[in-house]
Design a protein around this motif. Structure first.
Motif, PDB file in Angstrom:
ATOM      1  N   THR A 190       0.837  -1.208   0.000  1.00  0.00           N
ATOM      2  CA  THR A 190       0.000   0.000   0.000  1.00  0.00           C
ATOM      3  C   THR A 190       0.865   1.247   0.000  1.00  0.00           C
ATOM      4  O   THR A 190       0.699   2.157  -0.826  1.00  0.00           O
ATOM      5  CB  THR A 190      -0.922   0.033   1.243  1.00  0.00           C
ATOM      6  N   ILE A 191       1.820   1.271   0.924  1.00  0.00           N
ATOM      7  CA  ILE A 191       2.650   2.473   1.069  1.00  0.00           C
ATOM      8  C   ILE A 191       3.558   2.647  -0.152  1.00  0.00           C
ATOM      9  O   ILE A 191       3.778   3.760  -0.633  1.00  0.00           O
ATOM     10  CB  ILE A 191       3.427   2.409   2.403  1.00  0.00           C
ATOM     11  N   ALA A 192       4.051   1.521  -0.705  1.00  0.00           N
ATOM     12  CA  ALA A 192       4.926   1.586  -1.882  1.00  0.00           C
ATOM     13  C   ALA A 192       4.148   2.105  -3.085  1.00  0.00           C
ATOM     14  O   ALA A 192       4.661   2.903  -3.877  1.00  0.00           O
ATOM     15  CB  ALA A 192       5.521   0.214  -2.183  1.00  0.00           C
ATOM     16  N   LEU A 193       2.901   1.676  -3.223  1.00  0.00           N
ATOM     17  CA  LEU A 193       2.057   2.127  -4.321  1.00  0.00           C
ATOM     18  C   LEU A 193       1.820   3.635  -4.219  1.00  0.00           C
ATOM     19  O   LEU A 193       1.936   4.375  -5.197  1.00  0.00           O
ATOM     20  CB  LEU A 193       0.725   1.373  -4.275  1.00  0.00           C
ATOM     21  N   MET A 194       1.510   4.086  -3.002  1.00  0.00           N
ATOM     22  CA  MET A 194       1.285   5.520  -2.796  1.00  0.00           C
ATOM     23  C   MET A 194       2.549   6.311  -3.134  1.00  0.00           C
ATOM     24  O   MET A 194       2.486   7.339  -3.799  1.00  0.00           O
ATOM     25  CB  MET A 194       0.865   5.785  -1.351  1.00  0.00           C
TER      26      MET A 194
END
Lengths: 156, 141
Positions: free
Chosen positions: B91-95
């Motif tokens: 999730t954080i990597a995508l953001m």
């Protein structure tokens, strides 16, 4: 404070060296490929992107450079292409929009994979978001509007 | 002809380097100084309650702030420091993939004649939307 300025100076010099190491080979290779009329054949399979967004075929090269090497390098090639007078303001905006969502796909994706992220999700999500966003916006900017060719230098 | 091509390419390379350097160096100085002020920690503190909408713990805010203010390398360093589940990392990597290095990259895109406000809003919007979607999907797994 001196230590911070020193760090900023060394960091800046390193990032410029980093830029030179990437931009020089790109620019020289592109120029050779262009002069020997090979570049058109390489970008041709991707001309469907230009048709999809109703931009000029000249927008395909900066788009590919940005997707592969990153936003800054893509911007460099965009500015060079614009200075040659081959991009409209609309082309410029749409390429930038695409690259905002999706650039440096190898470097960024690998880095985030190294941190434990799922590379396939990241890569696909960025590509799909860039395609959808640029397509949607391209339908909303009229083709006639801003049709004149503008060298990017004038706006800098 | 080859020599002429190399010469022209070299000249274009130098022009582009100079142009990018003029943009990147001042911004680099500002963010390096910023790094040594408490500003980054404050921003992370303010945004930590917001992390719940992405199904992330409050500490994750510092990762997003570092990635957006500094760069992806700083964010990746922070990811390893905060213990997160694999789905949370994605999730954080995508953001972060949508929105990172905002100062440097916005300065560069400004050279292309696109407004800074638009650039930042588009990127943060994509990060927000992808974070909410991925956070929900992660919660289902």
């Amino acid at each position: 404070m001196m230590a911070i300025l020193k760090e900023a100076t060394i960091g800046s010099i390193n990032s410029i060296i980093g830029i030179i190491k990437i931009i020089m080979p790109i620019m020289i290779t592109l120029q050779i490929l262009k002069d020997y009329k090979i570049l058109d054949r390489i970008t041709k399979p991707f001309n469907f992107l230009a048709r999809m967004f109703k931009t000029s075929d000249s927008s395909v090269l900066p788009l590919l450079v940005g997707i592969i090497f990153g936003l800054s390098y893509g911007a460099g090639v965009i500015i060079q292409t614009a200075n040659e007078g081959n991009l409209t303001k609309r082309d410029l905006f749409l390429i930038t929009l695409f690259l905002l969502a999706c650039h440096a796909v190898f470097e960024d994706t690998l880095l985030l994979v190294a941190a434990g992220g799922n590379g396939i999700i990241i890569f696909v999500a960025r590509l799909v978001a860039a395609l959808l966003l640029t397509y949607a916006v391209s339908r909303h900017i009229s083709l006639n509007e801003n049709e004149e060719l503008i060298p990017a230098r004038e706006q800098a | 002809m080859l020599v002429a091509s190399i010469k022209t390419g070299f000249k274009k390379g130098l022009e582009t380097t100079w142009l990018l350097a003029k943009v990147i160096v001042p911004v680099y100085f500002v963010i390096t100084i910023l790094k040594y002020t408490p500003v980054i920690d404050w921003i992370a503190y303010v945004f930590s309650p917001l992390m719940a909408i992405f199904n992330l713990p409050g500490e994750a805010a510092i990762i997003l702030v570092l990635g957006n203010v500094l760069n992806l390398y700083a964010a990746v360093g922070a990811i390893t420091a905060v213990s997160l589940a694999p789905m949370e990392i994605t999730t954080i990597a995508l953001m972060l993939s949508f929105s990172h290095s905002l100062f440097v990259e916005t300065a560069v895109t400004k050279k292309l004649g696109v407004s800074s406000v638009k650039v930042v809003l588009i990127r943060l919007g994509l990060a927000l939307a992808s974070g909410i979607i991925m956070g929900r999907l992660g919660g289902l797994v």
